[in-house]
Design an enzyme around this catalytic site. Structure first.
Site, PDB file in Angstrom:
ATOM      1  N   CYS A 106       0.032   3.792   2.744  1.00 52.52           N
ATOM      2  CA  CYS A 106       0.498   3.284   4.048  1.00 52.52           C
ATOM      3  C   CYS A 106       1.958   3.670   4.277  1.00 52.52           C
ATOM      4  O   CYS A 106       2.330   4.091   5.373  1.00 52.52           O
ATOM      5  CB  CYS A 106       0.366   1.765   4.122  1.00 52.52           C
ATOM      6  N   CYS A 108       0.825  -1.215   0.000  1.00 47.23           N
ATOM      7  CA  CYS A 108       0.000   0.000   0.000  1.00 47.23           C
ATOM      8  C   CYS A 108       0.857   1.262   0.000  1.00 47.23           C
ATOM      9  O   CYS A 108       1.552   1.537   0.979  1.00 47.23           O
ATOM     10  CB  CYS A 108      -0.916  -0.040   1.222  1.00 47.23           C
TER      11      CYS A 108
END
Length: 147
Positions: free
Chosen positions: A71, A68
């Site tokens: 993230c 991600c």
């Protein structure tokens, strides 16, 4: 119960390195100068209860994934907030791919998903990345509303 992992945290005040366990009583302080330390820990399905739910300060949980992009972008901001609020919060990072039971339990539909816990109870939830000032404001407002 899985063995607790530890991290080395550098004191923001004196620069001394301190080894912090993932789970412990109270809140950590520098062994050299006594200043509160940023408490950042990793947890998974097997040790989340010990690391996050039994912690005394408020716990900011980062449910993230290695694949991600947002993230990876928000991680330094979360660590900055943990340093700024040292002694008041604990940052616990959970890789949802390694911890599918936690991802299911917290009904993670997007990553990053951030949770704020008070003695194991979810008191605030937010999905998506944000800059450090916005994250700090969200944490502080959520904590203030709880008191």
């Amino acid at each position: 119960m899985a063995p607790s992992r530890s991290r080395t945290i550098v004191c923001d005040r004196c620069g001394r390195k301190n080894r912090l366990p993932a789970a412990a009583e109270g809140t950590p302080s520098c062994g050299n100068c006594g200043s509160p330390l940023a408490w950042i820990a990793d947890a998974g399905d097997d040790d989340f209860a010990e690391v996050a739910e039994q912690a005394k300060p408020f716990v900011l949980v980062d449910l993230w994934a290695t694949w991600c992009g947002p993230c990876r972008m928000v991680s330094p901001a979360l660590e900055q907030v943990a340093h700024e609020l040292a002694g008041r919060i604990k940052l616990v990072k959970v890789d949802i791919d390694q911890s599918p039971r936690l991802a299911q339990r917290f009904q993670v539909q997007a990553v990053p998903t951030l949770l704020l816990l008070d003695k194991g109870e979810v008191i605030a939830r937010q999905a998506g990345a944000a800059p450090a000032p916005a994250l700090r404001k969200w944490v502080e407002e959520s904590v203030a509303a709880r008191r």
